[in-house]
Scaffold this motif. Structure first.
Motif, PDB file in Angstrom:
ATOM      1  N   LEU A  89       0.707  -1.419   0.089  1.00  0.00           N
ATOM      2  CA  LEU A  89      -0.627   0.054   0.201  1.00  0.00           C
ATOM      3  C   LEU A  89       1.191   1.374  -0.222  1.00  0.00           C
ATOM      4  N   GLY A  90       2.127   1.401   0.822  1.00  0.00           N
ATOM      5  CA  GLY A  90       2.653   2.397   1.183  1.00  0.00           C
ATOM      6  C   GLY A  90       3.558   2.521   0.750  1.00  0.00           C
ATOM      7  N   VAL A  91       4.322   1.214  -0.674  1.00  0.00           N
ATOM      8  CA  VAL A  91       5.681   1.233  -1.033  1.00  0.00           C
ATOM      9  C   VAL A  91       5.651   1.037  -2.781  1.00  0.00           C
ATOM     10  N   HIS A  92       6.273   1.642  -3.603  1.00  0.00           N
ATOM     11  CA  HIS A  92       6.247   1.760  -4.798  1.00  0.00           C
ATOM     12  C   HIS A  92       7.689   1.809  -4.822  1.00  0.00           C
ATOM     13  N   VAL A  93       7.621   0.794  -6.274  1.00  0.00           N
ATOM     14  CA  VAL A  93       9.017   0.383  -6.934  1.00  0.00           C
ATOM     15  C   VAL A  93       8.707   1.164  -8.079  1.00  0.00           C
ATOM     16  N   HIS A  94      10.542   2.148  -8.206  1.00  0.00           N
ATOM     17  CA  HIS A  94       9.994   2.206  -9.961  1.00  0.00           C
ATOM     18  C   HIS A  94      11.182   1.974 -10.464  1.00  0.00           C
ATOM     19  N   PRO A  95      11.336   0.942 -11.729  1.00  0.00           N
ATOM     20  CA  PRO A  95      12.865   1.038 -11.963  1.00  0.00           C
ATOM     21  C   PRO A  95      12.491   1.763 -13.572  1.00  0.00           C
ATOM     22  N   PHE A  96      13.529   2.414 -13.498  1.00  0.00           N
ATOM     23  CA  PHE A  96      14.128   3.181 -14.919  1.00  0.00           C
ATOM     24  C   PHE A  96      14.613   2.433 -15.541  1.00  0.00           C
ATOM     25  N   HIS A 113      11.242  13.318 -11.521  1.00  0.00           N
ATOM     26  CA  HIS A 113      10.009  13.679 -10.196  1.00  0.00           C
ATOM     27  C   HIS A 113       8.973  13.176 -10.243  1.00  0.00           C
ATOM     28  N   ARG A 114       7.743  12.779 -11.769  1.00  0.00           N
ATOM     29  CA  ARG A 114       6.805  12.195 -10.894  1.00  0.00           C
ATOM     30  C   ARG A 114       6.685  11.268 -10.462  1.00  0.00           C
ATOM     31  N   ALA A 115       8.106  10.708 -10.366  1.00  0.00           N
ATOM     32  CA  ALA A 115       8.081   9.137  -9.673  1.00  0.00           C
ATOM     33  C   ALA A 115       8.415   9.492  -8.100  1.00  0.00           C
ATOM     34  N   CYS A 116       8.694  10.641  -8.008  1.00  0.00           N
ATOM     35  CA  CYS A 116       8.762  10.876  -6.347  1.00  0.00           C
ATOM     36  C   CYS A 116       8.020  10.013  -5.228  1.00  0.00           C
ATOM     37  N   PRO A 117       7.911   9.813  -4.448  1.00  0.00           N
ATOM     38  CA  PRO A 117       7.573   9.221  -3.168  1.00  0.00           C
ATOM     39  C   PRO A 117       5.934  10.485  -2.706  1.00  0.00           C
ATOM     40  N   ALA A 118       5.004  10.321  -2.750  1.00  0.00           N
ATOM     41  CA  ALA A 118       4.032  11.205  -1.955  1.00  0.00           C
ATOM     42  C   ALA A 118       4.122  11.020  -0.535  1.00  0.00           C
ATOM     43  N   ARG A 119       3.754  11.774   0.068  1.00  0.00           N
ATOM     44  CA  ARG A 119       3.865  11.735   1.805  1.00  0.00           C
ATOM     45  C   ARG A 119       3.120  10.424   2.525  1.00  0.00           C
ATOM     46  N   GLY A 120       3.632   9.695   3.110  1.00  0.00           N
ATOM     47  CA  GLY A 120       3.493   8.753   3.764  1.00  0.00           C
ATOM     48  C   GLY A 120       3.891   7.492   3.034  1.00  0.00           C
ATOM     49  N   THR A 121       4.685   7.782   2.027  1.00  0.00           N
ATOM     50  CA  THR A 121       4.829   6.331   1.211  1.00  0.00           C
ATOM     51  C   THR A 121       6.446   6.435   1.656  1.00  0.00           C
ATOM     52  N   ILE A 122       6.257   5.022   0.569  1.00  0.00           N
ATOM     53  CA  ILE A 122       8.478   4.966   0.724  1.00  0.00           C
ATOM     54  C   ILE A 122       8.221   4.557  -0.745  1.00  0.00           C
ATOM     55  N   GLY A 123       9.123   5.474  -1.264  1.00  0.00           N
ATOM     56  CA  GLY A 123       9.428   5.150  -3.121  1.00  0.00           C
ATOM     57  C   GLY A 123      10.550   4.317  -3.278  1.00  0.00           C
ATOM     58  N   ILE A 124      10.903   3.379  -3.857  1.00  0.00           N
ATOM     59  CA  ILE A 124      12.267   3.014  -4.020  1.00  0.00           C
ATOM     60  C   ILE A 124      12.687   2.849  -5.469  1.00  0.00           C
ATOM     61  N   PHE A 125      13.854   3.816  -5.867  1.00  0.00           N
ATOM     62  CA  PHE A 125      14.245   3.717  -7.519  1.00  0.00           C
ATOM     63  C   PHE A 125      15.021   2.531  -7.442  1.00  0.00           C
ATOM     64  N   ASN A 126      14.916   1.353  -8.208  1.00  0.00           N
ATOM     65  CA  ASN A 126      15.749   0.596  -9.086  1.00  0.00           C
ATOM     66  C   ASN A 126      16.415   1.474 -10.544  1.00  0.00           C
ATOM     67  N   ARG A 127      17.458   1.782  -9.801  1.00  0.00           N
ATOM     68  CA  ARG A 127      17.947   2.282 -11.167  1.00  0.00           C
ATOM     69  C   ARG A 127      17.405   4.433 -10.966  1.00  0.00           C
ATOM     70  N   SER A 128      17.562   5.104 -11.470  1.00  0.00           N
ATOM     71  CA  SER A 128      17.011   6.404 -11.088  1.00  0.00           C
ATOM     72  C   SER A 128      18.422   7.314 -11.890  1.00  0.00           C
ATOM     73  N   HIS A 129      18.289   8.449 -11.348  1.00  0.00           N
ATOM     74  CA  HIS A 129      18.210   9.762 -12.459  1.00  0.00           C
ATOM     75  C   HIS A 129      20.113   9.756 -12.745  1.00  0.00           C
ATOM     76  N   TYR A 130      20.553   9.148 -11.419  1.00  0.00           N
ATOM     77  CA  TYR A 130      22.342   8.699 -11.772  1.00  0.00           C
ATOM     78  C   TYR A 130      21.993   8.421 -13.110  1.00  0.00           C
ATOM     79  N   GLU A 131      21.832   7.182 -13.395  1.00  0.00           N
ATOM     80  CA  GLU A 131      21.902   6.220 -14.969  1.00  0.00           C
ATOM     81  C   GLU A 131      22.570   7.514 -15.298  1.00  0.00           C
ATOM     82  N   ASP A 132      21.796   8.791 -15.800  1.00  0.00           N
ATOM     83  CA  ASP A 132      22.092  10.040 -16.535  1.00  0.00           C
ATOM     84  C   ASP A 132      23.527  10.663 -16.527  1.00  0.00           C
TER      85      ASP A 132
END
Lengths: 272, 272
Positions: A89-96, A113-132
């Motif tokens: 419910l409160g964890v979202h994984v975003h693979p880039f 930015h679009r994928a950043c976690p909403a208040r109350g949640t945990i966002g997990i970036f599998n790869r990220s802006h650092y790829e760039d």
């Protein structure tokens, strides 16, 4: 174990000069033995689940976990073990992966930015802006002067997130070239793992030194006081999982999310 | 008329101290007469349409037009007159009202970033992230220290856009309190305009001085070299439209978008 002692584990000091080769991918000095470390992962995963419930109920802050590492460094495995006990419910994984046509039509942080976690949640970036600044730099996907600008752009962007109530945890999963070789060979030897293998992995492996240099520059320029990097010894999967689970738990404990106070007088309500 | 002369019209010098009351909302010194100004709007709108075609074909850069101004200052009218001749394919208008629940669950620039123009297009913000330091400040919608952080956050964010190929044009539509009074009265007197009137407008008018002060601070802190503000005299609609049309046209001309070169040898292709 006092979890607060994990808060500065494997931390890259802002402004420090980095010698990646001096950071041992097999370092296990924080773990007396494998068995207790494995037990620790399980306990930490449960604690993270409970803390996540409180974060969600509080609804004011969020946690962003950024996972970076070369192929086979264990990003998927980390997510499975550290957040396996946490409700979805409160964890979202975003693979880039490689950016889409629409994403390429915007600045490189637009899809992030679009994928950043909403208040109350945990966002997990599998790869990220650092790829760039990693594959982008090594493969020359943008002109050098554009790559150069990105470090400051990333630092500014992450400062916005932090000032807006997001804690940003960045983990580089540090495996050795020898260990990567073993893991890639393992994928070739086991037909059930062939789906994980792709030719691009070998092409990237041939650029090992160039990637290490890109990682070094990234760590030196983007380990900031507001969002520092942590370099996790990742040759042993259990040590990697145990370290990240302990750091995530310690971070959430330090955030200390609280269930909101209410003025509800439950005794005055009768459900008929 | 040499349009490049419009590039620095009504510009707020970065770092300058602002006395808003010294900027005349009825200034028409750039226009010899109303008739030629009105003819200029029409010619500029057509030129903007042509330049937008080239921007779209080029597909490498974008233009962001930010319109801020108090109620009745003419944001809608500006869009209608300046971009009325431009095809909708490459122009997108984004009105920003009070944030939704989902938007409030993220940092204040999250919804703004999502709406930023793709390469090749023009984005028009009818109100914008600046609401968060205007109504946000006047109505105390966030703690003062949070509002204070936003100016630097905005400057960093706009620098990312500019460095990524977006030209940012920011217009404050400057009308006098007397002119606003007339226009609000006009809405009350004409039943066909009642839909435009809402009680909140009067509440905001009562806070006129507070809003002027918030605008002043915004102009002083967020008129940057990379994304300067322009304060447009807006008591006369034709002068407002003529000024903005001329500046948008001059900006696009300076960007000088080009149709991409191709190696197509059209004579070798026969359509059967």
């Amino acid at each position: 174990m006092a979890h607060s002692s994990w808060l500065d584990a494997f931390l890259v000091e802002p402004g420090a000069t980095i010698d990646l080769e001096a950071l041992d991918p097999r370092d296990r000095s924080r773990f007396p033995d494998e068995e207790s470390a494995r037990a620790g992962i399980e306990a930490d995963a449960k604690a993270i689940d409970d803390l996540q419930d409180r974060l969600y109920a509080e609804g004011r802050r969020s946690l962003l976990v950024v996972l970076q590492g070369t192929d086979t460094s264990g990003k998927d495995g980390t997510i499975r073990h550290v957040f396996g006990a946490t409700g979805p419910l409160g964890v979202h994984v975003h693979p880039f992966g490689p950016p889409s046509r629409e994403e390429l039509a915007h600045d490189f942080l637009w899809r992030i930015h679009r994928a950043c976690p909403a208040r109350g949640t945990i966002g997990i970036f599998n790869r990220s802006h650092y790829e760039d600044v990693l594959v982008g730099r090594v493969r020359g996907l943008a002109p050098p002067e554009v790559i150069e600008q990105r470090y400051a752009q990333i630092n500014d962007f992450e400062r916005l997130l932090v000032e807006s109530g997001t804690v940003v945890l960045k983990f580089m999963l540090n495996i050795s070239k020898a260990e990567q070789g073993k893991r890639l060979q393992g994928r070739l030897d086991d037909p059930a793992k062939h789906w994980k293998f792709n030719e691009g992995d070998l092409a990237d492996r041939a650029l090992w030194d160039e990637y290490r240099e890109a990682y070094r520059i990234m760590l030196e320029r983007c380990s900031t006081a507001h969002a520092p990097w942590r370099v996790i010894p990742a040759d042993r999967k259990w040590a990697r999982n145990a370290a990240i689970a302990a750091i995530v738990r310690a971070t959430l404990e330090a955030m200390d999310p609280r269930y909101p106070e209410t003025t509800l007088d439950a005794s005055s309500i009768v459900i008929r």
